[in-house]
Design an enzyme around this catalytic site. Structure first.
Site, PDB file in Angstrom:
ATOM      1  N   THR A  42       2.438  34.663  -6.542  1.00  0.00           N
ATOM      2  CA  THR A  42       3.022  34.065  -5.181  1.00  0.00           C
ATOM      3  C   THR A  42       4.114  32.948  -6.623  1.00  0.00           C
ATOM      4  O   THR A  42       4.319  33.524  -7.569  1.00  0.00           O
ATOM      5  CB  THR A  42       1.948  32.730  -4.671  1.00  0.00           C
ATOM      6  OG1 THR A  42       2.972  32.182  -3.925  1.00  0.00           O
ATOM      7  CG2 THR A  42       1.299  32.004  -5.904  1.00  0.00           C
ATOM      8  N   HIS A  58      -2.206  29.191  -1.229  1.00  0.00           N
ATOM      9  CA  HIS A  58      -0.888  28.440  -1.408  1.00  0.00           C
ATOM     10  C   HIS A  58      -0.691  27.342  -0.391  1.00  0.00           C
ATOM     11  O   HIS A  58      -0.375  27.878   0.551  1.00  0.00           O
ATOM     12  CB  HIS A  58      -0.001  29.585  -1.412  1.00  0.00           C
ATOM     13  CG  HIS A  58       1.238  29.433  -1.473  1.00  0.00           C
ATOM     14  ND1 HIS A  58       2.601  29.909  -1.752  1.00  0.00           N
ATOM     15  CD2 HIS A  58       2.215  28.073  -1.500  1.00  0.00           C
ATOM     16  CE1 HIS A  58       3.857  29.361  -2.011  1.00  0.00           C
ATOM     17  NE2 HIS A  58       3.447  28.174  -1.523  1.00  0.00           N
ATOM     18  N   CYS A  73       4.764  23.296  -2.794  1.00  0.00           N
ATOM     19  CA  CYS A  73       3.389  23.761  -2.675  1.00  0.00           C
ATOM     20  C   CYS A  73       2.692  23.632  -3.998  1.00  0.00           C
ATOM     21  O   CYS A  73       3.453  23.681  -4.984  1.00  0.00           O
ATOM     22  CB  CYS A  73       3.888  25.593  -2.271  1.00  0.00           C
ATOM     23  SG  CYS A  73       4.282  25.480  -0.698  1.00  0.00           S
TER      24      CYS A  73
END
Length: 191
Positions: free
Chosen positions: A32, A54, A37
């Site tokens: 990712t 995530h 985040c």
């Protein structure tokens, strides 16, 4: 979630986006890209079962009870519970789970420091639940690309240049704006 095969490594790769998670027992890679985040890479080192989430925001402030549980893909409190539950369902043991935390960068300087709140939430959750953090790369101003190999527990982190910040910040802003417009739904077991 996007599935592909990395020809250089000959490994199946799952790319997760904000609000997603993936759990596996197989020799796969989960990846990712993070701005503010947080991703938790969690595994049971004995069974090799591991996964990554995530999430964008720490908690659903509108949820006041079990009847108002939000979609597990929106907020850290549900994203963490769903990841842990999926790991346990895949054969991991709760007392052996190891957490590695990544992200929480301040990439949108003109807004609230969402990354800081996400980091605080992640630490509170892990310590409240009695889990242990074995590794972390959090905070600062950099977006990060995370490559996680749950079977081995290995994580590769690449800090991205500032030029990636604007596109990532725009994507995060769109995600934040869309969260409130989606209906509350989903099922999660909080333990």
């Amino acid at each position: 979630m996007q599935k592909s095969v990395d020809p250089a490594e000959g490994i199946t790769t799952y790319k997760i986006l904000p609000g997603e998670f993936y759990v596996t027992k197989d020799n796969e890679r989960i990846e990712t890209v993070l701005g503010s985040c947080i991703s938790a890479c969690v595994r049971d080192p004995v069974t090799g079962v591991g996964g990554m989430n995530h999430f964008m925001l720490p908690v659903d402030k509108n949820a006041t009870g079990a009847s108002e549980l939000s979609d597990a893909n929106r907020y850290g409190n549900y994203a963490m519970e769903n990841l842990v539950n999926a790991l346990l369902n895949a054969g991991a043991r709760r007392e052996r789970l190891e957490f590695k935390l990544f992200g929480g960068g301040r990439i949108m300087s003109s807004t609230t420091n969402i990354g800081w709140y996400n980091i605080g939430f992640a630490f509170d959750y892990i310590y409240t639940e009695g889990f242990k953090i074995v590794s972390q790369d959090i905070g600062d101003v950099y977006p990060r690309k995370i490559l996680y190999y749950p079977n081995s527990g290995r994580v590769r982190v690449r800090r991205l240049n500032a030029m990636h910040n604007q596109s990532l910040a725009a994507e995060e802003s769109r995600y934040i704006n869309n969260i409130g417009s989606k209906p509350v739904e989903g099922d999660v077991e909080l333990f």
